[in-house]
Design a protein around this motif. Structure first.
Motif, mmCIF file in Angstrom:
data_model
loop_
_atom_site.group_PDB
_atom_site.id
_atom_site.type_symbol
_atom_site.label_atom_id
_atom_site.label_comp_id
_atom_site.label_asym_id
_atom_site.label_seq_id
_atom_site.Cartn_x
_atom_site.Cartn_y
_atom_site.Cartn_z
ATOM 1 N N MET A 1 0.824 -1.209 0.000
ATOM 2 C CA MET A 1 0.000 0.000 0.000
ATOM 3 C C MET A 1 0.861 1.263 0.000
ATOM 4 O O MET A 1 0.549 2.242 -0.683
ATOM 5 N N LEU A 2 1.943 1.235 0.760
ATOM 6 C CA LEU A 2 2.830 2.397 0.819
ATOM 7 C C LEU A 2 3.424 2.700 -0.552
ATOM 8 O O LEU A 2 3.497 3.860 -0.974
ATOM 9 N N ARG A 3 3.829 1.658 -1.262
ATOM 10 C CA ARG A 3 4.387 1.858 -2.595
ATOM 11 C C ARG A 3 3.342 2.395 -3.562
ATOM 12 O O ARG A 3 3.633 3.291 -4.377
ATOM 13 N N LEU A 4 2.116 1.884 -3.465
ATOM 14 C CA LEU A 4 1.046 2.373 -4.333
ATOM 15 C C LEU A 4 0.743 3.839 -4.062
ATOM 16 O O LEU A 4 0.528 4.627 -4.990
ATOM 17 N N ARG A 5 0.721 4.207 -2.786
ATOM 18 C CA ARG A 5 0.476 5.604 -2.436
ATOM 19 C C ARG A 5 1.611 6.492 -2.942
ATOM 20 O O ARG A 5 1.374 7.625 -3.391
ATOM 21 N N SER A 6 2.828 5.993 -2.898
ATOM 22 C CA SER A 6 3.962 6.767 -3.397
ATOM 23 C C SER A 6 3.858 6.966 -4.906
ATOM 24 O O SER A 6 4.095 8.069 -5.417
ATOM 25 N N ILE A 7 3.492 5.907 -5.611
ATOM 26 C CA ILE A 7 3.337 6.005 -7.069
ATOM 27 C C ILE A 7 2.228 6.991 -7.415
ATOM 28 O O ILE A 7 2.371 7.828 -8.316
ATOM 29 N N LEU A 8 1.126 6.909 -6.689
ATOM 30 C CA LEU A 8 0.005 7.815 -6.951
ATOM 31 C C LEU A 8 0.409 9.257 -6.679
ATOM 32 O O LEU A 8 0.109 10.153 -7.482
ATOM 33 N N PHE A 9 1.088 9.483 -5.572
ATOM 34 C CA PHE A 9 1.512 10.848 -5.264
ATOM 35 C C PHE A 9 2.447 11.387 -6.340
ATOM 36 O O PHE A 9 2.274 12.517 -6.828
ATOM 37 N N ASN A 10 3.464 10.609 -6.715
ATOM 38 C CA ASN A 10 4.418 11.076 -7.717
ATOM 39 C C ASN A 10 3.737 11.379 -9.044
ATOM 40 O O ASN A 10 4.062 12.372 -9.710
ATOM 41 N N THR A 11 2.777 10.527 -9.432
ATOM 42 C CA THR A 11 2.058 10.742 -10.687
ATOM 43 C C THR A 11 1.273 12.044 -10.640
ATOM 44 O O THR A 11 1.351 12.880 -11.556
ATOM 45 N N LEU A 12 0.521 12.254 -9.555
ATOM 46 C CA LEU A 12 -0.286 13.462 -9.430
ATOM 47 C C LEU A 12 0.585 14.700 -9.247
ATOM 48 O O LEU A 12 0.227 15.791 -9.711
ATOM 49 N N PHE A 13 1.725 14.539 -8.593
ATOM 50 C CA PHE A 13 2.633 15.671 -8.391
ATOM 51 C C PHE A 13 3.086 16.232 -9.739
ATOM 52 O O PHE A 13 3.033 17.452 -9.975
ATOM 53 N N TYR A 14 3.536 15.353 -10.631
ATOM 54 C CA TYR A 14 4.038 15.836 -11.914
ATOM 55 C C TYR A 14 2.900 16.257 -12.844
ATOM 56 O O TYR A 14 3.054 17.208 -13.622
ATOM 57 N N LEU A 15 1.764 15.587 -12.760
ATOM 58 C CA LEU A 15 0.603 16.034 -13.538
ATOM 59 C C LEU A 15 0.163 17.421 -13.084
ATOM 60 O O LEU A 15 -0.192 18.272 -13.911
ATOM 61 N N ASN A 16 0.194 17.633 -11.788
ATOM 62 C CA ASN A 16 -0.180 18.928 -11.231
ATOM 63 C C ASN A 16 0.718 20.037 -11.783
ATOM 64 O O ASN A 16 0.260 21.129 -12.131
ATOM 65 N N LEU A 17 2.015 19.732 -11.885
ATOM 66 C CA LEU A 17 2.962 20.708 -12.419
ATOM 67 C C LEU A 17 2.706 20.975 -13.897
ATOM 68 O O LEU A 17 2.592 22.132 -14.327
ATOM 69 N N ILE A 18 2.596 19.908 -14.680
ATOM 70 C CA ILE A 18 2.464 20.053 -16.128
ATOM 71 C C ILE A 18 1.151 20.738 -16.507
ATOM 72 O O ILE A 18 1.121 21.675 -17.316
ATOM 73 N N VAL A 19 0.059 20.278 -15.906
ATOM 74 C CA VAL A 19 -1.252 20.839 -16.253
ATOM 75 C C VAL A 19 -1.332 22.314 -15.870
ATOM 76 O O VAL A 19 -1.827 23.143 -16.648
ATOM 77 N N ARG A 20 -0.861 22.656 -14.682
ATOM 78 C CA ARG A 20 -0.898 24.056 -14.255
ATOM 79 C C ARG A 20 -0.067 24.942 -15.177
ATOM 80 O O ARG A 20 -0.485 26.051 -15.538
ATOM 81 N N MET A 21 1.108 24.465 -15.562
ATOM 82 C CA MET A 21 1.948 25.274 -16.439
ATOM 83 C C MET A 21 1.288 25.487 -17.798
ATOM 84 O O MET A 21 1.323 26.588 -18.351
ATOM 85 N N LEU A 22 0.669 24.439 -18.322
ATOM 86 C CA LEU A 22 0.030 24.555 -19.630
ATOM 87 C C LEU A 22 -1.219 25.435 -19.582
ATOM 88 O O LEU A 22 -1.409 26.320 -20.417
ATOM 89 N N VAL A 23 -2.050 25.214 -18.580
ATOM 90 C CA VAL A 23 -3.328 25.932 -18.504
ATOM 91 C C VAL A 23 -3.134 27.389 -18.117
ATOM 92 O O VAL A 23 -3.802 28.285 -18.649
ATOM 93 N N LEU A 24 -2.204 27.649 -17.193
ATOM 94 C CA LEU A 24 -2.068 28.997 -16.637
ATOM 95 C C LEU A 24 -1.001 29.839 -17.333
ATOM 96 O O LEU A 24 -0.812 31.003 -16.972
ATOM 97 N N THR A 25 -0.330 29.267 -18.324
ATOM 98 C CA THR A 25 0.719 30.019 -19.019
ATOM 99 C C THR A 25 0.236 31.354 -19.581
ATOM 100 O O THR A 25 0.900 32.381 -19.400
#
Length: 263
Positions: A1-25
């Motif tokens: 479960m800890l590994r799954l939560r880490s994978i989910l966090f890392n995925t959302l972390f980078y999506l959060n960065l990419i989407v915000r940069m694209l949308v708010l540019t």
């Protein structure tokens, strides 16, 4: 479960960065610089929310009252990607001295350039470094907080400190207070792994070292006060998070500290 939560966090972390940069540019590059800075600050806050809700990691900040109202040098410990952005919401108008190669990254480099960050070629000498100092003085005159990591690169928690003398030269030439910052995010966001561990830690902003000291005296004092606070927080964090897997450097340092107390 800890590994799954880490994978989910890392995925959302980078999506959060990419989407915000694209949308708010479009907004970011239209509005004035200081107002545009609210976009990366909001991104940092959203990362804190993701880390708490998904990874189960929380933190608190002590000593915000120690940040001067005027320009200063902010000197944090550097252990993970977390501490490159985490304190942005708590600073008025920070400016980084950063590797020039970061300016070459599409979109990200443009974001950085708008905030007048100071690129530096680490191999440079002479006139190039004088230009960096001139840029730093120019930004500091506007009351900005110059963020520089005294050890230069990320170090694992508990590792033997390796401070670089460059911060003493900045202290001497810029003539502004230096604010040491101790913290151990590297225990929860460790180097060279995708694991993110749950728990709670503190960020301790220490009283500013005022300008006017001899650079050598300042350098020694910076190391002493930062490492003393780091040791205290390492002991406290390990005690309050008993299930946290500690890196070898932290285990070794804790043993040294316990031996000192015992004797």
């Amino acid at each position: 479960m800890l590994r799954l939560r880490s994978i989910l966090f890392n995925t959302l972390f980078y999506l959060n960065l990419i989407v915000r940069m694209l949308v708010l540019t479009p907004i970011y590059f239209i509005v004035p610089r200081k107002l545009a800075f609210e976009i990366p600050k909001a991104w940092a806050r959203s990362n804190h929310w993701l880390m708490e809700k998904i990874a189960g990691t929380t933190f608190e900040i002590e000593g915000l009252e120690n940040i001067p109202e005027t320009g200063c040098i902010f000197a944090p410990k550097h252990q993970s990607f977390w501490d490159t952005y985490a304190l942005l919401p708590n600073l008025k108008d920070p400016v980084y001295i950063l590797k020039r190669e970061l300016m070459w990254i599409p979109l990200f480099g443009w974001y950085v350039a708008k905030q007048r960050m100071i690129p530096v070629n680490r191999a440079a000498r002479g006139k190039v470094m004088l230009k960096v100092m001139e840029r730093a003085k120019e930004e500091m005159a506007k009351g900005r907080e110059l963020i520089i990591y005294p050890e230069g690169t990320r170090r694992p928690p508990g590792a033997e400190p390796e401070y670089r003398y460059g911060i003493a030269r900045l202290y001497r030439d810029l003539k502004v207070p230096v604010v040491p910052v101790a913290m151990h995010p590297g225990l929860f966001w460790p180097l060279h792994t995708t694991m993110r561990y749950p728990g709670h830690f503190k960020v301790r902003i220490l009283p500013a070292i005022q300008p006017g000291l001899d650079p050598d005296v300042f350098f020694k004092k910076l190391i002493e006060v930062t490492e003393k606070a780091s040791d205290e927080l390492l002991i406290e964090t390990a005690r309050n998070n008993p299930d946290l897997p500690l890196p070898p450097t932290a285990v070794k340092r804790l043993a040294e500290l316990q031996g000192t107390v015992a004797t």
